[in-house]
Design a protein around this motif. Structure first.
Motif, PDB file in Angstrom:
ATOM      1  N   LEU A 164       8.914  -4.754 -11.646  1.00  0.00           N
ATOM      2  CA  LEU A 164       8.717  -5.684 -12.750  1.00  0.00           C
ATOM      3  C   LEU A 164       7.455  -5.341 -13.535  1.00  0.00           C
ATOM      4  CD1 LEU A 164       9.851  -8.960 -10.961  1.00  0.00           C
ATOM      5  CD2 LEU A 164      11.175  -7.510 -12.509  1.00  0.00           C
ATOM      6  N   MET A 165       6.429  -4.868 -12.831  1.00  0.00           N
ATOM      7  CA  MET A 165       5.226  -4.390 -13.528  1.00  0.00           C
ATOM      8  C   MET A 165       5.552  -3.186 -14.400  1.00  0.00           C
ATOM      9  SD  MET A 165       2.140  -4.468 -10.856  1.00  0.00           S
ATOM     10  CE  MET A 165       1.153  -5.927 -10.698  1.00  0.00           C
ATOM     11  N   ALA A 166       6.400  -2.304 -13.877  1.00  0.00           N
ATOM     12  CA  ALA A 166       6.788  -1.121 -14.662  1.00  0.00           C
ATOM     13  C   ALA A 166       7.598  -1.550 -15.886  1.00  0.00           C
ATOM     14  CB  ALA A 166       7.585  -0.155 -13.795  1.00  0.00           C
ATOM     15  N   LEU A 167       8.420  -2.580 -15.736  1.00  0.00           N
ATOM     16  CA  LEU A 167       9.170  -3.109 -16.877  1.00  0.00           C
ATOM     17  C   LEU A 167       8.204  -3.600 -17.963  1.00  0.00           C
ATOM     18  CD1 LEU A 167      11.700  -4.180 -18.356  1.00  0.00           C
ATOM     19  CD2 LEU A 167      11.624  -6.180 -16.847  1.00  0.00           C
ATOM     20  N   LEU A 168       7.184  -4.356 -17.548  1.00  0.00           N
ATOM     21  CA  LEU A 168       6.209  -4.849 -18.523  1.00  0.00           C
ATOM     22  C   LEU A 168       5.454  -3.677 -19.154  1.00  0.00           C
ATOM     23  CD1 LEU A 168       4.720  -7.235 -19.886  1.00  0.00           C
ATOM     24  CD2 LEU A 168       3.072  -7.137 -17.996  1.00  0.00           C
ATOM     25  N   ALA A 169       5.067  -2.723 -18.303  1.00  0.00           N
ATOM     26  CA  ALA A 169       4.324  -1.560 -18.823  1.00  0.00           C
ATOM     27  C   ALA A 169       5.170  -0.779 -19.830  1.00  0.00           C
ATOM     28  CB  ALA A 169       3.903  -0.650 -17.665  1.00  0.00           C
ATOM     29  N   SER A 170       6.468  -0.690 -19.575  1.00  0.00           N
ATOM     30  CA  SER A 170       7.334   0.065 -20.486  1.00  0.00           C
ATOM     31  C   SER A 170       7.477  -0.661 -21.826  1.00  0.00           C
ATOM     32  CB  SER A 170       8.705   0.300 -19.854  1.00  0.00           C
ATOM     33  OG  SER A 170       9.450  -0.901 -19.785  1.00  0.00           O
ATOM     34  N   PHE A 212      -0.552   1.680 -14.353  1.00  0.00           N
ATOM     35  CA  PHE A 212      -1.919   1.172 -14.457  1.00  0.00           C
ATOM     36  C   PHE A 212      -2.734   1.879 -15.539  1.00  0.00           C
ATOM     37  CE2 PHE A 212      -0.314   0.454 -10.143  1.00  0.00           C
ATOM     38  CZ  PHE A 212      -0.151  -0.915 -10.272  1.00  0.00           C
ATOM     39  N   GLU A 213      -2.151   2.900 -16.155  1.00  0.00           N
ATOM     40  CA  GLU A 213      -2.764   3.441 -17.372  1.00  0.00           C
ATOM     41  C   GLU A 213      -2.299   2.655 -18.594  1.00  0.00           C
ATOM     42  OE1 GLU A 213      -1.964   7.633 -17.291  1.00  0.00           O
ATOM     43  OE2 GLU A 213      -3.544   8.005 -15.799  1.00  0.00           O
ATOM     44  N   LYS A 214      -1.143   1.993 -18.463  1.00  0.00           N
ATOM     45  CA  LYS A 214      -0.621   1.174 -19.563  1.00  0.00           C
ATOM     46  C   LYS A 214      -1.144  -0.254 -19.499  1.00  0.00           C
ATOM     47  CE  LYS A 214       2.350   4.138 -21.377  1.00  0.00           C
ATOM     48  NZ  LYS A 214       2.193   4.635 -22.751  1.00  0.00           N
ATOM     49  N   LEU A 215      -1.294  -0.747 -18.280  1.00  0.00           N
ATOM     50  CA  LEU A 215      -1.662  -2.148 -18.077  1.00  0.00           C
ATOM     51  C   LEU A 215      -2.940  -2.227 -17.258  1.00  0.00           C
ATOM     52  CD1 LEU A 215       1.635  -3.841 -16.788  1.00  0.00           C
ATOM     53  CD2 LEU A 215       0.697  -3.958 -19.095  1.00  0.00           C
ATOM     54  N   ALA A 216      -3.923  -2.985 -17.729  1.00  0.00           N
ATOM     55  CA  ALA A 216      -5.090  -3.275 -16.898  1.00  0.00           C
ATOM     56  C   ALA A 216      -4.703  -4.395 -15.936  1.00  0.00           C
ATOM     57  CB  ALA A 216      -6.268  -3.690 -17.766  1.00  0.00           C
ATOM     58  N   VAL A 276       0.834  -1.216   0.000  1.00  0.00           N
ATOM     59  CA  VAL A 276       0.000   0.000   0.000  1.00  0.00           C
ATOM     60  C   VAL A 276       0.861   1.255   0.000  1.00  0.00           C
ATOM     61  CG1 VAL A 276      -1.901  -1.164   1.174  1.00  0.00           C
ATOM     62  CG2 VAL A 276      -0.256   0.154   2.531  1.00  0.00           C
ATOM     63  N   MET A 277       2.152   1.107   0.328  1.00  0.00           N
ATOM     64  CA  MET A 277       3.068   2.251   0.289  1.00  0.00           C
ATOM     65  C   MET A 277       3.378   2.712  -1.134  1.00  0.00           C
ATOM     66  SD  MET A 277       3.764   3.540   3.093  1.00  0.00           S
ATOM     67  CE  MET A 277       4.838   4.714   2.281  1.00  0.00           C
ATOM     68  N   LEU A 278       3.194   1.836  -2.114  1.00  0.00           N
ATOM     69  CA  LEU A 278       3.676   2.122  -3.472  1.00  0.00           C
ATOM     70  C   LEU A 278       2.687   2.982  -4.239  1.00  0.00           C
ATOM     71  CD1 LEU A 278       4.994  -1.466  -4.137  1.00  0.00           C
ATOM     72  CD2 LEU A 278       6.370   0.568  -3.703  1.00  0.00           C
ATOM     73  N   ARG A 279       3.241   3.844  -5.078  1.00  0.00           N
ATOM     74  CA  ARG A 279       2.439   4.790  -5.855  1.00  0.00           C
ATOM     75  C   ARG A 279       2.463   4.366  -7.325  1.00  0.00           C
ATOM     76  NH1 ARG A 279       6.117   6.658  -2.420  1.00  0.00           N
ATOM     77  NH2 ARG A 279       5.343   7.644  -0.523  1.00  0.00           N
ATOM     78  N   PRO A 280       1.480   4.763  -8.111  1.00  0.00           N
ATOM     79  CA  PRO A 280       1.339   4.166  -9.449  1.00  0.00           C
ATOM     80  C   PRO A 280       2.361   4.632 -10.490  1.00  0.00           C
ATOM     81  CG  PRO A 280      -0.425   5.743  -9.023  1.00  0.00           C
ATOM     82  CD  PRO A 280       0.315   5.575  -7.734  1.00  0.00           C
TER      83      PRO A 280
END
Ligand SMILES: [Mn+2]
Length: 315
Positions: free
Chosen positions: A306-312, A78-82, A63-67
């Motif tokens: 890792l989610m950001a890697l996929l989103a990128s 989360f605008e790149k990946l649902a 919950v500490m993490l920001r999008p």
């Protein structure tokens, strides 16, 4: 579909049921690009059990993490990946083979729907079940494996084939990873036998020890990973014992002398060119984490990177 997490500027972080990064808990898989799934089995743990509590501990600190990820051009993941949190696979406590079967079934449901799974372990044996499910759709996978141990031993305790110490030997035997396009990163410490590292090379893996990471540098490491895996779908697995126990004490099998939290995140932020089809972070065990829950926080941060890697890549 565009599903955003709860905004922590509107609603405090301690409110609500803690899903990963305050994402919605999915009631349907329709339209999702990626999903977080808890894989709470520690029936393969040769040492400190308790990683069954990992998924919810990691969610609680996530919950500490920001999008928005500033290390990849201020991308809003989360605008790149649902994305959604789909809850946990069911397991059979104390029964390793049965637990792997249930995990494979749960992950297969995601992969069949075209969703990239982001697993939270669990001990490292669960990755074999994920690899089975993901390879069933994508074919043999390039494995990118961060860990202070190779997990390519053969048998434990009276011939048991399935354990947190064996998944990446079984995966080669089952033909679900392509070792010639796979790489193990972070090995260090004392050995059972002089062949503990060469056994991975003999299976066909590339190996970069912790010492070699610092010899070649992080950028060269990221380039070597990209070159090694080029042209093949990648499953990335991250064992929290890759990190120094000062920064990640709450793991099953801690190994002194590893990268710091900062160095670990620097490495992950340099990764590029990977055709990610699945990821996990494993071996966070909150029973050993103390009130600060620093291992769970770092595990959550690793998964978010890792989610950001996929989103990128998808962006
Ligand atoms: Mn491991």
């Amino acid at each position: 579909m565009n599903v955003l997490p709860v905004n922590s500027l509107d609603t405090p972080r301690f409110c609500g049921v803690p899903t990963f990064m305050r994402l919605p808990q999915a009631t349907s898989l329709h339209g999702l690009d990626a999903a977080v799934i808890g894989l709470p089995s520690d029936s393969g743990a040769p040492f400190r059990t308790g990683a069954r509590f990992g998924p919810n501990a990691v969610r609680a600190m996530s919950v500490m993490l920001r999008p928005i990820n500033p290390y990849r051009g201020n991308i809003n993941v989360f605008e790149k990946l649902a994305c959604a949190d789909v809850g946990d696979a069911s397991v059979v406590p104390g029964y390793e083979v049965e637990s792997l079967d249930r995990i494979e079934e749960s992950v297969a449901a995601l992969v069949t729907a075209g969703i990239v799974p982001f697993g939270i372990g669990g001990d490292h044996s669960i990755t074999l079940a994920e690899l089975r499910a993901v390879a069933a759709r994508h074919g043999p996978l390039a494995l990118v494996h961060f860990d202070s141990h190779s997990d390519t031993w053969d048998k434990y305790f009276g011939g048991k084939a399935y354990s947190a110490g064996t998944p990446f030997r079984r995966a080669v035997e089952e033909g679900i990873v392509t070792p010639g396009q796979s790489i193990q990163i972070g090995l260090r410490g004392s050995l059972f036998q002089a062949t503990d590292i060469s056994q991975s090379l003999d299976l066909g893996y590339d190996v970069v020890t912790t010492d070699e990471i610092f010899d070649i540098g992080f950028k060269a490491l990221a380039d070597r990973i990209a070159a090694r895996t080029a042209g093949r779908p990648v499953f990335l697995t991250f064992d929290m014992d890759f990190v120094d126990p000062a920064a990640a004490p709450a793991v099953q099998t801690p190994e002194a002398g590893g990268p710091s939290a900062r160095e670990t995140l620097q490495i992950l932020r340099l990764l590029h060119g990977l055709d990610l089809v699945g990821c996990d972070v494993v071996e966070a065990n909150p029973l050993y984490d103390g009130p600060g829950q620093i291992t769970a926080l770092l595990a959550a941060t690793v998964l978010a990177e890792l989610m950001a890697l996929l989103a990128s890549v998808r962006g």
